[in-house]
Design a protein around this motif. Structure first.
Motif, mmCIF file in Angstrom:
data_model
loop_
_atom_site.group_PDB
_atom_site.id
_atom_site.type_symbol
_atom_site.label_atom_id
_atom_site.label_comp_id
_atom_site.label_asym_id
_atom_site.label_seq_id
_atom_site.Cartn_x
_atom_site.Cartn_y
_atom_site.Cartn_z
ATOM 1 N N TYR A 259 0.829 -1.215 0.000
ATOM 2 C CA TYR A 259 0.000 0.000 0.000
ATOM 3 C C TYR A 259 0.868 1.272 0.000
ATOM 4 O O TYR A 259 0.373 2.349 0.304
ATOM 5 C CB TYR A 259 -0.936 0.007 1.205
ATOM 6 C CG TYR A 259 -2.225 -0.755 0.949
ATOM 7 C CD1 TYR A 259 -3.349 -0.113 0.442
ATOM 8 C CD2 TYR A 259 -2.294 -2.127 1.170
ATOM 9 C CE1 TYR A 259 -4.522 -0.810 0.176
ATOM 10 C CE2 TYR A 259 -3.460 -2.835 0.908
ATOM 11 C CZ TYR A 259 -4.576 -2.166 0.406
ATOM 12 O OH TYR A 259 -5.719 -2.862 0.137
ATOM 13 N N ARG A 260 2.152 1.108 -0.366
ATOM 14 C CA ARG A 260 3.035 2.274 -0.421
ATOM 15 C C ARG A 260 2.529 3.259 -1.490
ATOM 16 O O ARG A 260 2.232 2.872 -2.614
ATOM 17 C CB ARG A 260 4.460 1.854 -0.740
ATOM 18 C CG ARG A 260 5.442 3.042 -0.769
ATOM 19 C CD ARG A 260 6.836 2.607 -1.170
ATOM 20 N NE ARG A 260 7.472 1.805 -0.138
ATOM 21 C CZ ARG A 260 8.006 0.610 -0.335
ATOM 22 N NH1 ARG A 260 7.955 0.055 -1.538
ATOM 23 N NH2 ARG A 260 8.573 -0.048 0.658
ATOM 24 N N GLY A 261 2.477 4.527 -1.115
ATOM 25 C CA GLY A 261 2.024 5.554 -2.053
ATOM 26 C C GLY A 261 0.509 5.639 -2.173
ATOM 27 O O GLY A 261 -0.011 6.288 -3.082
ATOM 28 N N TRP A 262 -0.205 5.006 -1.236
ATOM 29 C CA TRP A 262 -1.674 4.993 -1.313
ATOM 30 C C TRP A 262 -2.263 6.397 -1.303
ATOM 31 O O TRP A 262 -3.101 6.723 -2.151
ATOM 32 C CB TRP A 262 -2.237 4.191 -0.132
ATOM 33 C CG TRP A 262 -3.745 4.255 -0.041
ATOM 34 C CD1 TRP A 262 -4.640 3.492 -0.717
ATOM 35 C CD2 TRP A 262 -4.515 5.153 0.773
ATOM 36 N NE1 TRP A 262 -5.923 3.842 -0.387
ATOM 37 C CE2 TRP A 262 -5.885 4.870 0.529
ATOM 38 C CE3 TRP A 262 -4.197 6.171 1.672
ATOM 39 C CZ2 TRP A 262 -6.920 5.569 1.153
ATOM 40 C CZ3 TRP A 262 -5.226 6.865 2.289
ATOM 41 C CH2 TRP A 262 -6.558 6.560 2.030
ATOM 42 N N PHE A 263 -1.824 7.247 -0.363
ATOM 43 C CA PHE A 263 -2.441 8.571 -0.241
ATOM 44 C C PHE A 263 -2.250 9.433 -1.488
ATOM 45 O O PHE A 263 -3.226 10.003 -1.994
ATOM 46 C CB PHE A 263 -1.918 9.303 1.002
ATOM 47 C CG PHE A 263 -2.566 10.651 1.194
ATOM 48 C CD1 PHE A 263 -3.890 10.749 1.599
ATOM 49 C CD2 PHE A 263 -1.854 11.821 0.932
ATOM 50 C CE1 PHE A 263 -4.490 11.994 1.753
ATOM 51 C CE2 PHE A 263 -2.452 13.056 1.081
ATOM 52 C CZ PHE A 263 -3.771 13.152 1.499
ATOM 53 N N PRO A 264 -1.007 9.577 -2.029
ATOM 54 C CA PRO A 264 -0.881 10.382 -3.249
ATOM 55 C C PRO A 264 -1.649 9.821 -4.444
ATOM 56 O O PRO A 264 -2.195 10.578 -5.246
ATOM 57 C CB PRO A 264 0.633 10.404 -3.527
ATOM 58 C CG PRO A 264 1.211 9.328 -2.689
ATOM 59 C CD PRO A 264 0.310 9.171 -1.514
ATOM 60 N N VAL A 265 -1.702 8.487 -4.530
ATOM 61 C CA VAL A 265 -2.453 7.874 -5.634
ATOM 62 C C VAL A 265 -3.947 8.161 -5.481
ATOM 63 O O VAL A 265 -4.621 8.546 -6.448
ATOM 64 C CB VAL A 265 -2.220 6.339 -5.692
ATOM 65 C CG1 VAL A 265 -3.196 5.673 -6.652
ATOM 66 C CG2 VAL A 265 -0.795 6.042 -6.132
ATOM 67 N N ILE A 266 -4.468 7.990 -4.282
ATOM 68 C CA ILE A 266 -5.888 8.238 -4.026
ATOM 69 C C ILE A 266 -6.222 9.710 -4.247
ATOM 70 O O ILE A 266 -7.287 10.042 -4.805
ATOM 71 C CB ILE A 266 -6.260 7.804 -2.583
ATOM 72 C CG1 ILE A 266 -6.213 6.281 -2.473
ATOM 73 C CG2 ILE A 266 -7.626 8.322 -2.186
ATOM 74 C CD1 ILE A 266 -7.168 5.547 -3.401
ATOM 75 N N SER A 267 -5.335 10.607 -3.813
ATOM 76 C CA SER A 267 -5.557 12.051 -4.012
ATOM 77 C C SER A 267 -5.634 12.378 -5.498
ATOM 78 O O SER A 267 -6.529 13.111 -5.948
ATOM 79 C CB SER A 267 -4.423 12.862 -3.366
ATOM 80 O OG SER A 267 -4.327 12.595 -1.997
ATOM 81 N N SER A 268 -4.677 11.829 -6.264
ATOM 82 C CA SER A 268 -4.651 12.066 -7.710
ATOM 83 C C SER A 268 -5.884 11.477 -8.380
ATOM 84 O O SER A 268 -6.497 12.099 -9.251
ATOM 85 C CB SER A 268 -3.389 11.444 -8.326
ATOM 86 O OG SER A 268 -2.226 11.961 -7.735
#
Length: 330
Positions: A89-98
């Protein structure tokens, strides 16, 4: 003179009435498209969160050429063993934001165009055109966010390819500032050309989705959640399979470690795309262009299918809650 005056007053009242109706229509248009946009964004966030590890496997196979193309469960097991379970789940927040911003822009644009361009019954060609326009607007506005989230998602990854080096960003804003300071603001739009070509993907997806949904709902028949899930899955599978090689090129360019010949502009971007495609074929054969397709299909098809179910449910519930009749142009 009296008759003329009465006529003018009558015409003025009619004009005012039309302006009032037009204003009301614009307000309704803004409200309905906003509902569609928010529902689309929420649907995509929910679906991506559920199937996020599949996207982790996909991007590793696309970017790291030396990683062997194995089945998705084996790839996920390797990553979890080498880097820990949370690395999936690395990078989940930036991916979800984008993704949230991207789908908001896409759904808002698509449904605005739908109300402007479709007067009675939509056609596949119209759906395709609206999809292309919506996709182009989305790409130009949100590409910088996708460049940043691609790098954050791969930060800390253990690459098989020794030519790939680690990045050290402290978060989304730090990544933006470092990229601008070290590589120039133009780098934030890396991969824009293949992304614009890939507008074909959601455009085809929405064309098939709308067409199949119209057929399933023919005669006012209510479409079940399972049917929406199935329709969304089929539409996305067709679109993804057709455009996957360019998605691989897009991921490599966004990661920012491809050594190009230094030429900029449209010609330089086009040359980079062609060069990457030819290099991939030379090293791994024609099937090398489809490395990671299994993980991508699993992730994107299941994500799109679940997204459409959540999207349809949220829009229906919102319109019902607000006491409005959901008017869809089929």
């Amino acid at each position: 003179m009296d008759v003329t005056l009465k006529t003018e007053v009558m015409m003025l009242k009619i004009q005012e009435s039309k302006m009032s109706e037009s204003s009301s229509s614009v307000r309704l248009l803004s409200y309905e498209t906003l509902v569609h946009a928010v529902a689309g964004a929420m649907g995509s966030v929910t679906a991506m969160t559920v199937f996020f590890p599949l996207d982790t496997a996909r991007i590793r196979l696309q970017v790291d050429e030396n990683r062997k193309s194995q089945s998705t469960p084996i790839i996920l097991a390797e990553i979890a063993k080498e880097e820990g379970i949370l690395s999936l789940y690395r990078g989940w927040f930036p991916v979800i934001s984008s993704l949230c911003c991207s789908n908001f822009v896409y759904f808002y644009t698509f449904n605005t165009l739908k109300r402007v361009m479709v007067s009675d019954r939509s056609k596949p060609s119209t759906d395709l055109l609206m999809g292309f326009i919506s996709g182009a607007v989305n790409v130009l506005l949100t590409t910088p966010m996708w460049v940043v989230n691609t790098r954050l998602k791969l930060q800390g990854a253990k690459f098989r390819n020794e030519d790939l080096h680690q990045t050290h960003y402290k978060g989304i804003f730090d990544a933006f500032s470092q990229i601008i300071a070290n590589e120039g603001v133009g780098t934030l739009w890396n991969g824009t050309l293949p992304s614009l070509v890939l507008v074909f993907n959601p455009a085809v997806q929405f064309m098939f989705y709308e067409a199949m949904k119209r057929r399933a709902g023919h005669g006012g028949r209510k479409i079940s959640s399972f049917e929406i899930f199935l329709i969304g899955a089929i539409a996305k599978a067709i679109a993804t399979s057709a455009t996957y090689p360019l998605q691989t090129v897009q991921a490599i360019l966004r990661f920012g470690q491809y050594k190009s010949d230094g030429k900029g502009g449209l010609v330089g971007s086009l040359k980079n795309v062609v060069s990457l495609l030819m290099d991939r074929i030379k090293r791994h054969g024609l099937l090398g262009l489809y490395k990671g397709l299994e993980a991508k299909l699993l992730q994107t098809v299941l994500t799109a299918a679940l997204m459409f179910v959540v999207y349809e449910k949220i829009t229906a519930a919102t319109f019902k809650l607000m006491g409005l009749q959901k008017k869809l142009k089929h």
